[in-house]
Design an enzyme around this catalytic site. Structure first.
Site, PDB file in Angstrom:
ATOM      1  N   ASP A 161     -42.675 -53.313   9.227  1.00  0.00           N
ATOM      2  CA  ASP A 161     -41.381 -53.006   9.868  1.00  0.00           C
ATOM      3  C   ASP A 161     -41.175 -51.499   9.957  1.00  0.00           C
ATOM      4  O   ASP A 161     -40.657 -50.986  10.952  1.00  0.00           O
ATOM      5  CB  ASP A 161     -40.226 -53.651   9.109  1.00  0.00           C
ATOM      6  CG  ASP A 161     -38.894 -53.273   9.738  1.00  0.00           C
ATOM      7  OD1 ASP A 161     -38.697 -53.586  10.925  1.00  0.00           O
ATOM      8  OD2 ASP A 161     -38.079 -52.608   9.076  1.00  0.00           O
ATOM      9  N   ARG A 168     -40.200 -48.171  17.685  1.00  0.00           N
ATOM     10  CA  ARG A 168     -39.057 -48.623  18.501  1.00  0.00           C
ATOM     11  C   ARG A 168     -38.058 -47.496  18.686  1.00  0.00           C
ATOM     12  O   ARG A 168     -37.468 -47.328  19.766  1.00  0.00           O
ATOM     13  CB  ARG A 168     -38.369 -49.816  17.823  1.00  0.00           C
ATOM     14  CG  ARG A 168     -39.167 -51.096  17.898  1.00  0.00           C
ATOM     15  CD  ARG A 168     -38.638 -52.114  16.910  1.00  0.00           C
ATOM     16  NE  ARG A 168     -37.272 -52.508  17.199  1.00  0.00           N
ATOM     17  CZ  ARG A 168     -36.432 -53.025  16.306  1.00  0.00           C
ATOM     18  NH1 ARG A 168     -36.824 -53.233  15.056  1.00  0.00           N
ATOM     19  NH2 ARG A 168     -35.211 -53.339  16.649  1.00  0.00           N
ATOM     20  N   LYS A 187     -37.428 -58.212   5.977  1.00  0.00           N
ATOM     21  CA  LYS A 187     -37.074 -57.485   4.743  1.00  0.00           C
ATOM     22  C   LYS A 187     -36.240 -58.370   3.823  1.00  0.00           C
ATOM     23  O   LYS A 187     -36.400 -58.341   2.599  1.00  0.00           O
ATOM     24  CB  LYS A 187     -36.323 -56.202   5.113  1.00  0.00           C
ATOM     25  CG  LYS A 187     -37.240 -55.165   5.754  1.00  0.00           C
ATOM     26  CD  LYS A 187     -36.490 -53.925   6.194  1.00  0.00           C
ATOM     27  CE  LYS A 187     -35.652 -54.164   7.410  1.00  0.00           C
ATOM     28  NZ  LYS A 187     -35.205 -53.002   8.143  1.00  0.00           N
TER      29      LYS A 187
HETATM   30  N1  URA Z   1     -31.531 -52.796  11.130  1.00  0.00           N
HETATM   31  C1  URA Z   1     -32.842 -53.062  10.850  1.00  0.00           C
HETATM   32  O1  URA Z   1     -33.244 -53.079   9.693  1.00  0.00           O
HETATM   33  N2  URA Z   1     -33.650 -53.317  11.880  1.00  0.00           N
HETATM   34  C2  URA Z   1     -33.263 -53.335  13.159  1.00  0.00           C
HETATM   35  O2  URA Z   1     -34.058 -53.577  14.040  1.00  0.00           O
HETATM   36  C3  URA Z   1     -31.906 -53.037  13.443  1.00  0.00           C
HETATM   37  C4  URA Z   1     -31.066 -52.779  12.389  1.00  0.00           C
END
Ligand code: URA
Length: 434
Positions: A161, A168, A187
């Site tokens: 992530d 992203r 997560k």
């Molecule tokens: N919070 C996150 O952890 N991930 C996202 O993609 C958006 C908000």
């Protein structure tokens, strides 16, 4: 398997198999797939979306890219909460101690802030000495001994992530419902809680601007959590004006403590925190109905046990628990400046995002990941939307660095002051899930 084929399939709107998704996530995390190919696939997902099965597979692959917390040594149903982020949102500081004081273990990994929204970890960091990056053993000890644990996530929780979120962030692909779902839920699943309450923010200053989009995101996260055996429920809450009177880290600690002392009980912040806590108590088995759960919340505020839990959590993790009773021990700003209203009328709207950005400019938030925060600065918001104000009334107190020049104009520009009273809108817009 070739990454090119995955990109091509998604570009045409096709679905990827779980194996293909696992291949991509593993390659993105270990660097064997170049960033430009991951970035192309992210953009294709943004445009073409993902099926529920794909979103599930992406979440699992991201969860399994790192370690999973094992909290089984702590008895009871462990209940976590996640908010999609709002200005002045300090609900974790309030509800964590409440839920723990009512006997339900509350493990939470929280983020640092970036841009206009603050991060829970930064707010906790305003308590002098409090350790905000706990080892696994410290996290479990805090949960076992105080019922509450909060830490910045260690690098080995869902590392894929981290990699994909950074891509992203620079490719304008953050706002995609399957990508947000997989990012958050990977997560949360790796964090080891059995149950989760989601606070999905909706409004002009949130990720999700419309109720329809917020409902789709909430349902997507509920579907993924339920499919992985998690008890999960989402509340969709309005986000426009800042939540509560404080924006800025030490100020937000003060406001949270005041609510735990029983002050500001009728504020939206208190009502929202109490409701989220009540939902968590039901999931944790401490209450059967909302009324029962709300009575438990009320009781632990009244008897001081919620605040005492925050003191014990603070002391156990190296923090100065006396600072919770003596705010002079918290970080302070170099100067305070009042901003007064230049006209009379009804306060009909407040731009939370703009106020969040102004707080960031004062030093309370990060423009860049590596910025060092000034934990004492921020904004005290005196007015509430719906309130009648007179010219000369104090609207904000700015807590700034010594010598900083404060121009009232951008603060006044965050407010709409009208002749007519605005229609009151509820903070709770919808609920989704069990
Ligand atoms: N919070 C996150 O952890 N991930 C996202 O993609 C958006 C908000």
């Amino acid at each position: 398997m070739r990454m090119y084929d995955l990109i091509y399939t998604k570009k045409l709107g096709g679905a990827l198999s779980p194996d293909q998704i696992a291949f991509w996530v593993k390659g993105a995390a270990d660097g064997s797939i170049p960033d430009e190919q991951s970035a192309s696939l992210l953009m294709a997902i943004c445009w073409r979306g993902m099926t529920t099965e794909e979103t599930l597979a992406l979440t699992l692959a991201m969860r399994d890219s790192g370690k999973r917390m094992n909290l089984s040594s702590v008895p009871g149903t462990k209940v976590d909460k996640h908010s999609t982020g709002g200005v002045g949102d300090k609900t974790t500081l309030i509800l964590g101690p409440i839920v723990a004081a009512c006997g339900v273990p509350c493990p939470m990994f929280s983020g640092r802030g970036l841009g206009h929204t603050g991060g829970t970890v930064d707010k906790f960091a305003a308590i002098p000495g409090l350790k905000v990056e706990l080892t696994d053993a410290e996290f479990i000890r805090s949960l076992a001994e105080t019922g509450f644990a909060n830490s910045a996530p260690t690098g080995d929780i869902a590392p894929a992530d981290k990699k994909l979120y950074a891509l992203r962030d620079v490719t304008a692909t953050v706002e995609s419902i399957p990508l947000i779902t997989a990012s958050i839920m990977s997560k949360k699943l790796a964090g080891g809680a059995d149950a989760l309450v989601l606070d999905v923010k909706c409004g002009p200053t949130a990720f999700m601007k419309t109720l329809e989009d917020a409902q789709i995101l909430a349902q997507s996260m509920v579907d993924v959590g339920s499919a992985h055996g998690m008890q999960i429920r989402a509340l969709i809450t309005r986000m426009d004006a800042p939540l509560g009177w404080a924006i800025g880290n030490a100020l937000e600690v003060m406001e949270s403590v005041e609510i735990l002392r029983g002050e500001h009980g009728d504020s939206e912040l208190a009502q929202m925190s109490f409701r989220l806590a009540a939902e968590m108590l039901i999931m944790g088995g401490a209450a059967k109905t909302l009324i029962e759960a709300q009575a438990l919340v009320e009781a632990c505020i009244q008897d001081g046990s919620a605040l005492e839990t925050l003191r014990r959590f603070t002391a156990l993790n190296g923090g100065d628990a006396k600072a919770l009773d003596d705010f002079g021990r918290l970080p302070q700003a170099g100067q305070t400046v009042d901003i007064l209203s230049d006209r009379a009328g009804h306060l009909s709207a407040m731009d939370g995002r703009a106020l969040g950005l102004l707080a960031m400019d004062l030093g309370a938030g990060r423009k860049d990941r590596n910025d060092v925060l000034d934990l004492g600065v921020g904004i005290r918001v005196h007015g509430r939307v719906g309130q009648r104000i007179a010219a000369g009334d104090r609207l904000f107190t700015i807590h700034a660095k010594a010598g900083a020049r404060i121009d009232p104009a951008p603060y006044l520009a965050t407010l709409q002051i009208t002749e007519t009273r605005p229609l009151a809108t509820p903070w709770l817009l919808a609920t989704i899930g069990c």
